[in-house]
Design an enzyme around this catalytic site. Structure first.
Site, PDB file in Angstrom:
ATOM      1  N   GLN A   4      12.226   5.354  -6.870  1.00  0.00           N
ATOM      2  CA  GLN A   4      11.118   5.923  -6.191  1.00  0.00           C
ATOM      3  C   GLN A   4      10.919   7.238  -6.178  1.00  0.00           C
ATOM      4  O   GLN A   4      11.854   8.045  -6.010  1.00  0.00           O
ATOM      5  CB  GLN A   4      11.075   5.241  -4.848  1.00  0.00           C
ATOM      6  N   LYS A  32       7.818  -3.645  -2.992  1.00  0.00           N
ATOM      7  CA  LYS A  32       8.368  -3.899  -4.311  1.00  0.00           C
ATOM      8  C   LYS A  32       9.227  -5.168  -4.493  1.00  0.00           C
ATOM      9  O   LYS A  32       9.228  -6.187  -5.058  1.00  0.00           O
ATOM     10  CB  LYS A  32       8.700  -2.824  -5.238  1.00  0.00           C
ATOM     11  N   ASP A  51       8.630   1.710 -15.037  1.00  0.00           N
ATOM     12  CA  ASP A  51       7.620   2.727 -14.649  1.00  0.00           C
ATOM     13  C   ASP A  51       7.067   3.599 -15.864  1.00  0.00           C
ATOM     14  O   ASP A  51       6.112   4.169 -15.480  1.00  0.00           O
ATOM     15  CB  ASP A  51       8.516   3.806 -13.849  1.00  0.00           C
TER      16      ASP A  51
END
Ligand code: GUN
Length: 305
Positions: free
Chosen positions: A109, A65, A132
């Site tokens: 994460q 990422k 997200d």
């Protein structure tokens, strides 16, 4: 059926939906808009990625990422915290990132180590920076048909579906799997595109029969090749979110939730694993970071797909 028609039907192979290629094109458009954003604001959009602990798979994702963000000209802030980080310390970091003006997107994460409360952490993220799309405020915006930030994997799936089919209006879609990360937001996105949506899950009766009625199948269960080709309606479009590592003929392979070889003889189009949905997830994250940056700067967000 004539012999010729039967032979043609047996050999029918689906178009491959090239997620890798689509993601590369989207990445080029994002890079251009990163320059536009920098021209207005004097800085690049910033993405902060937080990893707690040292799960090897998560480490790979987080590194990837950060690398992709930098490749597209964005600023990447990587925060790697020890496994024994306390809830309080993690929340304090999220708080700092919320108020940091150079950070437009925050991604923590998952999964977090077991002693940490994931939902409390997600809820602590400023919804405007929740790239997200996991914050209940963003899930609520999506369900209400309001603009917010949409979870990356389903967003990537929708981009691929629209690139393959154009309008989805009126099509029968089935989403297999009901996770917050994929299944639920996917169903909402398809509904917003005027599909008739069935949500299937582990308790669904006659899954094969229900899949057999769908024009669009989105498989997100995480069970290697559980959806068989002869369940697929001829001419359907299949999006395979699954990635399972299996050993086949003595070699390690990555496979999806759909038995690709048999499904490709019936579907009109199908995503491969790897090279389908996977590359789209990360590019959707970059898309969301750019979108969050434009919105936070009160600039009109560009249309990228
Ligand atoms: N772990 C696996 N996929 C994801 C994702 O899309 N977002 C976050 N935050 N964690 C993940």
């Amino acid at each position: 059926m004539t012999l010729e028609a039967a032979t043609r039907e047996r050999q029918m192979t689906a178009d491959i939906i090239d997620g890798k290629g689509y993601a590369a094109g989207l990445g080029d458009r994002i890079t251009q808009q990163v320059s536009v954003f920098a021209g207005h604001t004097g800085r690049a959009p910033g993405l902060a990625v937080v990893l707690v602990g040292s799960d090897p798979a998560s480490e790979v994702y987080v590194r990837s990422k950060g690398r992709t963000a930098r490749q597209l000209g964005m600023e990447s802030f990587e925060h790697v915290l020890p496994e024994d980080t306390t809830q309080e310390d993690l929340l304090a970091l999220v708080d700092r990132l919320n108020t940091d003006e150079t950070v437009d997107g925050i991604l923590v994460q998952l999964p977090l180590p077991r002693h940490l409360d994931s939902l409390a952490v997600i809820k602590a993220i400023d919804p405007a920076k929740d790239v997200d799309g996991l914050h209940p405020v963003n899930a609520g915006y999506l369900a209400s048909g309001l603009p917010g930030l949409v979870s990356c994997t389903p967003l990537g799936c929708l981009m691929l579906l629209k690139s393959s089919l154009g309008s989805l209006a009126g099509l029968d879609a089935i989403v297999v799997g009901r996770s917050i990360l994929v299944g639920k937001p996917m169903a909402q996105l398809l509904l917003a595109e005027n599909c008739t949506v069935t949500m299937a899950h582990s308790r669904t009766r006659d899954l094969a029969g229900k899949i057999g009625q769908a024009d669009i199948v989105v498989a997100a269960v995480g069970s290697a090749e559980m959806i068989k080709g002869d369940w697929i309606k001829p001419g359907a479009t299949v999006i395979d979110v699954g990635t399972s590592r299996v050993i086949r003929d003595g070699a390690k392979r990555l496979v999806g939730d759909v038995d690709f070889a048999s499904a490709a003889t019936r579907a009109r189009a199908i995503t491969p694993v790897p090279g389908g949905v996977g590359p789209m997830t990360i590019m959707s994250l970059m898309h969301n970071t750019l979108l969050a940056a434009f919105r936070r700067a009160d600039l009109a967000a560009p249309e990228l797909w």
